[in-house]
Design a protein around this motif. Structure first.
Motif, PDB file in Angstrom:
ATOM      1  N   VAL A 145     100.068  78.001  76.823  1.00 57.11           N
ATOM      2  CA  VAL A 145     100.964  77.379  75.853  1.00 57.11           C
ATOM      3  C   VAL A 145     100.515  75.939  75.611  1.00 57.11           C
ATOM      4  CG1 VAL A 145     103.362  76.707  75.375  1.00 57.11           C
ATOM      5  CG2 VAL A 145     102.872  78.811  76.638  1.00 57.11           C
ATOM      6  N   ALA A 146     100.545  75.495  74.378  1.00 55.14           N
ATOM      7  CA  ALA A 146     100.175  74.115  74.075  1.00 55.14           C
ATOM      8  C   ALA A 146     101.104  73.159  74.828  1.00 55.14           C
ATOM      9  CB  ALA A 146     100.266  73.862  72.577  1.00 55.14           C
ATOM     10  N   PRO A 147     100.561  72.147  75.509  1.00 56.51           N
ATOM     11  CA  PRO A 147     101.399  71.218  76.279  1.00 56.51           C
ATOM     12  C   PRO A 147     102.501  70.578  75.447  1.00 56.51           C
ATOM     13  CG  PRO A 147      99.094  70.900  76.834  1.00 56.51           C
ATOM     14  CD  PRO A 147      99.127  71.861  75.685  1.00 56.51           C
ATOM     15  N   PHE A 148     102.210  70.257  74.196  1.00 57.82           N
ATOM     16  CA  PHE A 148     103.213  69.644  73.326  1.00 57.82           C
ATOM     17  C   PHE A 148     104.425  70.556  73.175  1.00 57.82           C
ATOM     18  CE2 PHE A 148     105.224  68.885  69.256  1.00 57.82           C
ATOM     19  CZ  PHE A 148     105.323  67.496  69.205  1.00 57.82           C
ATOM     20  N   ILE A 149     104.171  71.836  72.897  1.00 60.24           N
ATOM     21  CA  ILE A 149     105.261  72.788  72.668  1.00 60.24           C
ATOM     22  C   ILE A 149     106.023  73.056  73.962  1.00 60.24           C
ATOM     23  CG2 ILE A 149     105.834  75.125  71.939  1.00 60.24           C
ATOM     24  CD1 ILE A 149     104.934  73.266  69.690  1.00 60.24           C
ATOM     25  N   CYS A 150     105.279  73.274  75.044  1.00 60.17           N
ATOM     26  CA  CYS A 150     105.916  73.583  76.322  1.00 60.17           C
ATOM     27  C   CYS A 150     106.834  72.457  76.781  1.00 60.17           C
ATOM     28  CB  CYS A 150     104.843  73.854  77.383  1.00 60.17           C
ATOM     29  SG  CYS A 150     105.513  74.118  79.046  1.00 60.17           S
TER      30      CYS A 150
END
Length: 366
Positions: A145-150
């Protein structure tokens, strides 16, 4: 092809980086020191007693909160990640500390409530903060998962959880009760050692510990290797997923430290504590020279970046600048910091390309 043509090709001049470009690159690298010098100089001239000992101690206490978050998120950003949940982690950890002090651990089956001592509460809250960070790292690495989204999702989860702990209300009176044996929490916020507040000592010790890890332990080298080229780091034997989980664990731990210190200073925990603090922390990290693209950054630079943000914020307050304008100015500072970071990246890439060409031409001539 004639001998003359061959010699002409091998001795063709390699484009070099100009003195002006080298100077610009040097100034970009020193931008944090320059910004700190200009800000301190400006507010010293505009605000009476800006650097008076009393004012300085208060400002550094404020800076320490941002420094905790910024130091923790530096490794995250060096790996080309991001953690937007640190402000919410701060808020939730503060609420948990407040809950344990004021409500205790209720055991309905026995009809009693256990009130842990501060020596139990602080380590427990730190473990919870580290666990939150570890969960972020696990989700990011396990499910790609993209760190930004997570961390954006985690931010909302944690903020909601902080609200649920008290129904959106504040836990006041965190000094504890001598009869319950849970006093001493206020010492973290108001106590001093050699006349210096504990928050400042904690900031210094935390910075020293992280600098040691970055410079002397394999973990620090692995963090930079992942940020520089994750695939190459993996092929060279670096356990990328484990390192990333530990990086986010450190970020959560530092956020928990900030949550404890903030609640101890206020002697109250509120669910909204730490709102938008992640923006100040990211700004401090980027101002300090850490690249959002990963692979580059220093802990000392982050610490100085935190001082720049802190002096700017407190200086504007002391000048009586409207809170709305303060938000505008901070936003502009963040944008400028990102632009400068991109300029430095391009300059360094150009220097690297030129150096590589020079090396290749030297090899041909040899």
């Amino acid at each position: 092809m004639s001998i003359h043509e061959t010699m002409t090709m091998t001795t063709r001049p390699v484009p070099a980086v100009s003195s002006r470009e080298q100077l610009v690159l040097l100034l970009l690298k020193l931008r944090t020191f320059i910004a700190l010098f200009l800000i301190v100089g400006f507010f010293t001239a505009m605000v009476p007693d800006f650097l008076a000992p009393g004012s300085l101690v208060i400002m550094i206490k404020h800076i320490a909160i941002n420094a905790f978050l910024a130091l923790g998120i530096t490794f995250v950003i060096i790996t080309a990640g991001i953690d937007l949940s640190i402000g919410a982690t701060l808020g939730l950890c503060g609420m948990i500390a407040g809950w344990l002090i004021t409500k205790g651990i209720v055991l309905p089956m026995f009809g009693i409530a256990i009130f842990p001592s501060v020596w139990v509460i602080v380590p427990l809250v730190l473990v919870i903060g580290a666990l939150i960070g570890a969960i972020n790292g696990w989700i990011i690495t396990r499910y790609n998962v993209a760190p930004f989204i997570c961390t954006l999702g985690t931010m909302y989860v944690l903020r909601g959880a902080a609200m649920l702990t008290s129904g959106g209300e504040t836990f006041p009176g965190l000094a504890g009760n001598p009869q319950l044996g849970n006093t001493g929490f206020d010492e973290i916020g108001a106590g001093t050692l050699l006349g210096i507040p504990w928050a400042i000592w904690i900031m210094v010790l935390l910075a020293i510990a992280i600098v040691y890890v970055a410079r002397n332990l394999p973990f620090g080298r692995h963090v930079y290797a992942i940020g520089d080229n994750e695939r190459a780091a993996e092929l060279s034997g670096v356990k990328v997923k484990q390192v990333k989980i530990w990086v986010y664990t450190l970020s959560g731990l530092c956020a928990a430290i900030a949550g404890i210190v903030v609640s101890a200073q206020l002697l109250a925990s509120h669910p909204a504590n730490g709102t938008a603090f992640e923006m100040n922390a990211i700004a401090a990290v980027v101002l300090g020279g850490t690249s959002l693209a990963g692979g580059r950054g220093t802990i000392l630079g982050t610490l100085i970046g935190a001082f720049v943000i802190g002096f700017l914020a407190d200086g504007l307050v002391m000048m009586g600048v409207s809170e709305f304008w303060q938000m505008v100015i901070k936003g502009v500072v963040i944008i400028i910091a990102v632009i400068i970071d991109q300029m430095q990246n391009r300059m360094q890439q150009k220097v690297a390309v030129v150096a590589q060409k020079v090396a290749m031409e030297g090899g041909k001539q040899g």
